[in-house]
Design a protein around this motif. Sequence first.
Motif, PDB file in Angstrom:
ATOM      1  N   LEU A  21       0.821  -1.221   0.000  1.00 16.09           N
ATOM      2  CA  LEU A  21       0.000   0.000   0.000  1.00 16.09           C
ATOM      3  C   LEU A  21       0.850   1.264   0.000  1.00 16.09           C
ATOM      4  CD1 LEU A  21      -2.931  -1.026   2.310  1.00 16.09           C
ATOM      5  CD2 LEU A  21      -3.169   0.292   0.196  1.00 16.09           C
ATOM      6  N   LEU A  22       1.853   1.336   0.870  1.00 12.31           N
ATOM      7  CA  LEU A  22       2.674   2.544   0.895  1.00 12.31           C
ATOM      8  C   LEU A  22       3.464   2.691  -0.401  1.00 12.31           C
ATOM      9  CD1 LEU A  22       3.657   5.107   2.210  1.00 12.31           C
ATOM     10  CD2 LEU A  22       5.366   3.745   3.442  1.00 12.31           C
ATOM     11  N   ARG A  23       3.935   1.590  -0.943  1.00 12.26           N
ATOM     12  CA  ARG A  23       4.637   1.655  -2.230  1.00 12.26           C
ATOM     13  C   ARG A  23       3.716   2.281  -3.288  1.00 12.26           C
ATOM     14  NH1 ARG A  23       6.785  -3.812  -3.552  1.00 12.26           N
ATOM     15  NH2 ARG A  23       8.235  -3.218  -1.914  1.00 12.26           N
ATOM     16  N   HIS A  24       2.443   1.880  -3.274  1.00 13.85           N
ATOM     17  CA  HIS A  24       1.477   2.397  -4.249  1.00 13.85           C
ATOM     18  C   HIS A  24       1.053   3.833  -3.936  1.00 13.85           C
ATOM     19  CE1 HIS A  24      -1.938   2.519  -6.953  1.00 13.85           C
ATOM     20  NE2 HIS A  24      -2.715   2.819  -5.933  1.00 13.85           N
ATOM     21  N   LEU A  25       0.600   4.076  -2.726  1.00 15.14           N
ATOM     22  CA  LEU A  25       0.069   5.394  -2.357  1.00 15.14           C
ATOM     23  C   LEU A  25       1.161   6.453  -2.255  1.00 15.14           C
ATOM     24  CD1 LEU A  25      -2.527   4.262   0.335  1.00 15.14           C
ATOM     25  CD2 LEU A  25      -3.006   5.031  -2.007  1.00 15.14           C
ATOM     26  N   GLY A  26       2.378   6.037  -1.940  1.00 12.70           N
ATOM     27  CA  GLY A  26       3.492   6.970  -1.795  1.00 12.70           C
ATOM     28  C   GLY A  26       4.028   7.476  -3.119  1.00 12.70           C
ATOM     29  N   GLU A  27       3.579   6.897  -4.207  1.00  8.26           N
ATOM     30  CA  GLU A  27       3.912   7.363  -5.561  1.00  8.26           C
ATOM     31  C   GLU A  27       5.403   7.610  -5.756  1.00  8.26           C
ATOM     32  OE1 GLU A  27       1.258  10.747  -5.701  1.00  8.26           O
ATOM     33  OE2 GLU A  27      -0.322   9.507  -6.601  1.00  8.26           O
ATOM     34  N   GLY A  28       6.222   6.631  -5.355  1.00 11.28           N
ATOM     35  CA  GLY A  28       7.655   6.714  -5.599  1.00 11.28           C
ATOM     36  C   GLY A  28       8.455   7.478  -4.564  1.00 11.28           C
ATOM     37  N   ARG A  29       7.811   7.974  -3.515  1.00  7.53           N
ATOM     38  CA  ARG A  29       8.531   8.735  -2.485  1.00  7.53           C
ATOM     39  C   ARG A  29       9.086   7.848  -1.374  1.00  7.53           C
ATOM     40  NH1 ARG A  29       3.672  12.351  -1.532  1.00  7.53           N
ATOM     41  NH2 ARG A  29       4.085  11.594   0.554  1.00  7.53           N
ATOM     42  N   PHE A  30       8.702   6.573  -1.389  1.00  8.50           N
ATOM     43  CA  PHE A  30       9.110   5.668  -0.317  1.00  8.50           C
ATOM     44  C   PHE A  30       9.653   4.370  -0.888  1.00  8.50           C
ATOM     45  CE2 PHE A  30       5.888   8.406   1.412  1.00  8.50           C
ATOM     46  CZ  PHE A  30       6.380   8.729   2.664  1.00  8.50           C
ATOM     47  N   GLN A  31      10.695   3.874  -0.242  1.00  6.83           N
ATOM     48  CA  GLN A  31      11.136   2.510  -0.480  1.00  6.83           C
ATOM     49  C   GLN A  31      10.544   1.723   0.674  1.00  6.83           C
ATOM     50  OE1 GLN A  31      15.330   2.103  -1.059  1.00  6.83           O
ATOM     51  NE2 GLN A  31      15.130  -0.011  -1.714  1.00  6.83           N
ATOM     52  N   THR A  32       9.734   0.717   0.354  1.00  5.63           N
ATOM     53  CA  THR A  32       8.996   0.015   1.393  1.00  5.63           C
ATOM     54  C   THR A  32       9.475  -1.425   1.540  1.00  5.63           C
ATOM     55  OG1 THR A  32       7.232  -0.652  -0.130  1.00  5.63           O
ATOM     56  CG2 THR A  32       6.963   1.454   1.020  1.00  5.63           C
ATOM     57  N   PHE A  33       9.364  -1.906   2.778  1.00  7.55           N
ATOM     58  CA  PHE A  33       9.809  -3.245   3.124  1.00  7.55           C
ATOM     59  C   PHE A  33       8.833  -3.824   4.139  1.00  7.55           C
ATOM     60  CE2 PHE A  33      13.418  -0.434   2.431  1.00  7.55           C
ATOM     61  CZ  PHE A  33      14.182  -1.120   1.492  1.00  7.55           C
ATOM     62  N   SER A  34       8.892  -5.141   4.310  1.00  3.92           N
ATOM     63  CA  SER A  34       8.148  -5.794   5.391  1.00  3.92           C
ATOM     64  C   SER A  34       8.994  -6.930   5.929  1.00  3.92           C
ATOM     65  CB  SER A  34       6.791  -6.315   4.905  1.00  3.92           C
ATOM     66  OG  SER A  34       6.950  -7.348   3.956  1.00  3.92           O
ATOM     67  N   ALA A  35       8.750  -7.265   7.189  1.00  8.60           N
ATOM     68  CA  ALA A  35       9.504  -8.339   7.828  1.00  8.60           C
ATOM     69  C   ALA A  35       8.733  -8.826   9.044  1.00  8.60           C
ATOM     70  CB  ALA A  35      10.888  -7.842   8.241  1.00  8.60           C
ATOM     71  N   GLY A  36       9.216  -9.949   9.618  1.00  8.92           N
ATOM     72  CA  GLY A  36       8.574 -10.502  10.790  1.00  8.92           C
ATOM     73  C   GLY A  36       9.577 -10.998  11.804  1.00  8.92           C
ATOM     74  N   SER A  37       9.144 -11.072  13.050  1.00 11.17           N
ATOM     75  CA  SER A  37      10.012 -11.584  14.106  1.00 11.17           C
ATOM     76  C   SER A  37      10.186 -13.100  13.965  1.00 11.17           C
ATOM     77  CB  SER A  37       9.445 -11.231  15.475  1.00 11.17           C
ATOM     78  OG  SER A  37       8.132 -11.744  15.615  1.00 11.17           O
ATOM     79  N   THR A  38       9.146 -13.784  13.571  1.00 11.90           N
ATOM     80  CA  THR A  38       9.208 -15.223  13.274  1.00 11.90           C
ATOM     81  C   THR A  38       8.461 -15.460  11.969  1.00 11.90           C
ATOM     82  OG1 THR A  38       7.377 -15.446  14.859  1.00 11.90           O
ATOM     83  CG2 THR A  38       9.504 -16.282  15.551  1.00 11.90           C
ATOM     84  N   PRO A  39       9.128 -15.188  10.851  1.00 10.67           N
ATOM     85  CA  PRO A  39       8.453 -15.265   9.558  1.00 10.67           C
ATOM     86  C   PRO A  39       7.906 -16.658   9.254  1.00 10.67           C
ATOM     87  CG  PRO A  39      10.823 -15.028   9.266  1.00 10.67           C
ATOM     88  CD  PRO A  39      10.542 -14.882  10.724  1.00 10.67           C
TER      89      PRO A  39
END
Length: 169
Positions: A21-39
């Motif tokens: 969502l942030l990658r889409h809504l941020g229109e190129g202003r953000f590099q976005t990532f996701s991660a987990g403590s126990t993926p």
Amino acid sequence: MRNVLFVCTANSARSVLGEALLRHLGEGRFQTFSAGSTPRGMVNPDALACLQRHGLPTEGFRSKSWEEFSGLEAPNMDLIVTVCDSAAGEACPVWPGHPLVVHWGIPDPAGVEGDDAARGAAFDLAYQRLARRIKAMLDLGDDVFTAVDGKDRLMAIGVTAEKEDTAYV
């Protein structure tokens, strides 16, 4: 360009939705990532189906450990957003660059059982809640990352949104 990491315990649903969502809504202003403590090791197929329903790309997502973002080689984050209550309560790694860390609790759509329609509705609700929070963040402007009260303003998004969320239940 700002770096934002969405964290959830399994990194299979909510954090992936936030990243997309942030990658889409941020229109190129953000590099976005996701991660987990126990993926979990794989992205929940219902999360990918949700992204597809909303017209967002589904390629390139994977369930990964937050340790990928805590080492010296990791990109410095400007903001880390925990989206599940258990990840918010865990002892987080020391993040390079000392980013802002805030919590925006979203109920886990992966915990909903039932047919495709019931699970899809749960994922769509999580998607809508994340979209509302991300739009509120974007409305604050880029100076929120350097403002003295920036963390408080970003944290308030989650608190205000949680009150709104319970009004719809």
